[in-house]
Design an enzyme around this catalytic site. Structure first.
Site, mmCIF file in Angstrom:
data_model
loop_
_atom_site.group_PDB
_atom_site.id
_atom_site.type_symbol
_atom_site.label_atom_id
_atom_site.label_comp_id
_atom_site.label_asym_id
_atom_site.label_seq_id
_atom_site.Cartn_x
_atom_site.Cartn_y
_atom_site.Cartn_z
ATOM 1 N N GLU A 297 53.954 10.899 -18.394
ATOM 2 C CA GLU A 297 54.274 10.158 -17.361
ATOM 3 C C GLU A 297 52.794 9.434 -16.791
ATOM 4 O O GLU A 297 52.968 8.069 -16.302
ATOM 5 C CB GLU A 297 54.523 11.301 -15.950
ATOM 6 C CG GLU A 297 54.604 10.473 -14.740
ATOM 7 C CD GLU A 297 55.821 9.628 -14.654
ATOM 8 O OE1 GLU A 297 55.863 8.471 -14.267
ATOM 9 O OE2 GLU A 297 57.007 9.906 -15.103
ATOM 10 N N ASP A 301 52.667 5.305 -16.514
ATOM 11 C CA ASP A 301 52.455 4.649 -15.262
ATOM 12 C C ASP A 301 51.131 3.511 -15.299
ATOM 13 O O ASP A 301 51.204 2.417 -14.918
ATOM 14 C CB ASP A 301 52.149 5.248 -14.183
ATOM 15 C CG ASP A 301 53.348 6.475 -13.653
ATOM 16 O OD1 ASP A 301 54.530 5.859 -14.323
ATOM 17 O OD2 ASP A 301 53.053 7.446 -13.198
ATOM 18 N N SER A 517 60.470 5.826 -12.675
ATOM 19 C CA SER A 517 58.933 5.977 -12.816
ATOM 20 C C SER A 517 58.399 4.922 -13.632
ATOM 21 O O SER A 517 57.364 4.539 -13.885
ATOM 22 C CB SER A 517 58.691 7.361 -13.476
ATOM 23 O OG SER A 517 59.037 7.644 -14.750
#
Length: 598
Positions: A297, A301, A517
């Site tokens: 993650e 990002d 995301s």
């Protein structure tokens, strides 16, 4: 150590007697009571010496003034547009009354806390103490238990009810950790699997969207790269600057670490000009920076936001505190609410990044209303200071955030077990910009997973989206999903961006990621480019985006009209002309937005 303090720590029985005497027999009245969320089971009692980081929220009686000013400085049609408040001005508007400070100080002093043991935010609106559970139970007239999340095995120490002396009720808004069961998980779809290495690209030629005149390389229907993002969102040829005061920030939680080495591999693959550049890594509350254990993650990002925005400076916050907490070790401190810890930290900074992206959320119904309101007010403070705050809309369609419709639990937590759509939080906060997901080109709503979207049960619909949302609701077949959602609630998402087949490097290999995301840092990168254009024009940054997006900014967005967000055993809502609860107002057209913003 004072005698009183030693009695409280080492003699619980005496401590109770002393506290009762100091409180003068004043009655306790329940301050907050909740039903524990579905999927959590009481799992025993914590060790009485386990320490809690107890956060006490004091009233903010002038917040309505801050909210009014937030909308003024964010509305492109208002004379005060862009005249953001200073850190000190915001802190003045959220400061508690002197009487509340005095009453809470007296209460804490009655339990032996010295001033040096109490920490306060700059505005004095939050007070924090570290306290053994046995003392917290006396202070709050409650009993804590260990609760276990059935699916994940995560454990937390919580109670479903706590009380305060009657005279404190007007001087304390909330105290946590008490009734907050939120797990604050990453909004990354389970479409991504660790063994799915990005396959070779086979499509050639170009694709054309007749509705907006944009042409992109056909490979973008197999893998989304930075080049694809700039082609799809009409940002090709724009060159941002490095040293004009611009910035973009990414939040990291739950032990997620952004890898410098993987970023270099990503840059070599997609942004060669960025090779050997990096970002600022900031640890909050002991957040990890173990470069040998990167997080998927965190890599997603940072690579998407910083890749799109390069060379605009980037910051990654690694915030400590994560479940599962093991509550049976003496003197261990339960501090697994990193989300509010980060918010305190960033509000204390004089110059936070101008756009901040967060890809974590949870079901709104796991968050007590008192906590949701206060957290949302924290985002309003950032917006009033000129910061754009973006959150992912989630990956469960209209359901509970579980990307697998077969295992979604779409029931209320209020004891009725009523079937309802489950909105997410903080995506339902009216002071943030919430981002849904699209795929392919021409763009449609994601189909391999359902982009989160719907209507809040906690927050009323803000005025800035009245027209757009009312138009959508009036277009729905009469009675559709009646009783399953709150048509008067804050509607989300606000916008959308690519959220599937996104090429990201993890442990030096390219994978295809999916989820809102992905969409959120991509949109944040575009906002960073808009801030660059405004700063070059000697204008302030974009700040809180929504009043702009729902007015003049709508002409700079690509309307997405195909797709839906199924969940809770239903087809969910449909994407449609104008705003919809699947893709919001649409995806960005950078050069159009730039012209509208400058």
């Amino acid at each position: 150590m004072t005698l009183l303090r030693s009695l409280l720590i080492f003699s619980p029985i005496v401590g109770i007697a002393v506290n009762a005497a100091l409180l003068g027999g004043r009655p306790f009245i329940v301050k907050e009571e909740v039903k524990h969320p579905r999927g959590w089971t009481k799992h025993g009692s914590p060790h009485p010496d386990t320490r809690l980081v107890l956060r006490i929220g004091l009233p903010q009686p002038s917040f309505h003034i801050l909210e009014e000013q937030l909308y003024q400085v964010s509305n492109p049609n208002h004379k005060n547009y862009g005249q953001f408040l200073s850190k000190e001005e915001v802190e003045t508007l959220v400061a508690p009354p002197d009487e509340s400070l005095r009453k809470v100080d007296e209460w804490l002093t009655s339990f032996g806390f010295r001033d040096e043991e109490i920490s306060r935010t700059a505005a004095n609106d939050w007070v924090t103490v570290r306290v053994p559970i046995r003392i917290a139970e006396q202070m709050l007239d409650t009993t804590y238990h260990v609760w276990k999340h059935d699916e994940s095995g995560d454990t937390v120490i919580r109670t479903t009810s706590y009380s305060l002396p009657a005279e404190l009720h007007d001087h304390v808004d909330l105290i946590q950790p008490t009734t907050l069961f939120s797990r604050f998980k990453a909004d990354r779809s389970n479409v991504f699997q660790s063994d799915q290495v990005a396959p070779p690209v086979t499509q050639t030629g170009v694709l054309h969207d007749a509705t907006n005149g944009i042409t992109v390389d056909a490979s973008c229907n197999q893998q989304i790269t930075v080049t694809c993002i700039k082609e799809i969102y009409n940002a090709v040829g724009y060159t941002p600057s490095k040293d004009i005061g611009n910035s973009v920030g990414i939040t990291g939680y739950l032990g997620e670490v952004a890898s410098f080495a993987d970023l270099q591999a990503f840059y070599a693959d997609q942004v060669p000009a960025a090779l050997n550049s990096s970002f600022k890594f900031t640890t909050v509350n002991g957040g990890p920076n173990n470069q040998s254990n990167p997080g998927g993650e965190a890599n997603l990002d940072t690579q998407m936001a910083f890749g799109v925005a390069f060379p605009i400076p980037g910051t990654f916050w690694s915030t400590g505190g994560e479940p599962p907490f093991i509550p049976d070790i003496d003197e261990t401190e339960d501090d697994n609410e990193p989300y509010t810890t980060w918010l305190d930290f960033v509000l204390s900074q004089r110059n936070p990044p101008l756009v901040i992206s967060t890809s974590y959320s949870d079901d709104e119904q796991t968050v007590p209303k008192s906590f949701a309101l206060r957290a949302c007010r924290g985002f309003a403070q950032l917006g009033a200071r000129g910061v754009s705050v973006l959150f992912a809309s989630g990956d469960g369609g209209v359901g509970d955030g579980d990307p697998d419709p077969a295992t979604q639990q779409c029931f209320t937590n209020d004891g009725r077990n009523k079937t309802e759509f489950i909105p997410g939080f903080p995506s339902s906060c009216p002071f943030v910009t919430t981002v849904g997901a699209t795929q392919h080109f021409p763009e449609v709503a994601t189909s391999r997973f359902a982009s989160g979207g719907g209507f809040s049960n906690l927050f009323p619909r803000p005025a800035y989206q009245d027209k757009a949302v009312s138009t959508y609701l009036n277009s729905l077949p009469k009675g559709l999903y009646s009783g399953l959602f709150n048509p008067e609630g804050r509607a989300f998402p606000d916008v959308a961006a690519q959220g599937d087949f996104v090429r990201v490097f993890f442990e030096q290999q390219a994978f295809l990621f999916a989820g809102t995301s992905c969409s959120t840092p991509i949109f944040a990168g575009i906002v960073a480019l808009l801030n660059d254009a405004r700063l070059k024009a000697r204008l302030p940054p974009m700040g809180f985006l929504n009043p702009f997006l729902y007015s003049k900014g709508i002409d700079g967005l690509n309307d997405i009209t195909v797709g839906s967000n199924p969940g809770c055993g239903t087809p969910g809502f449909n994407a449609s002309i104008g705003w919809d609860p699947v893709t919001g107002l649409g995806s960005p057209n950078f050069f159009k937005l730039k012209d509208l913003a400058t």
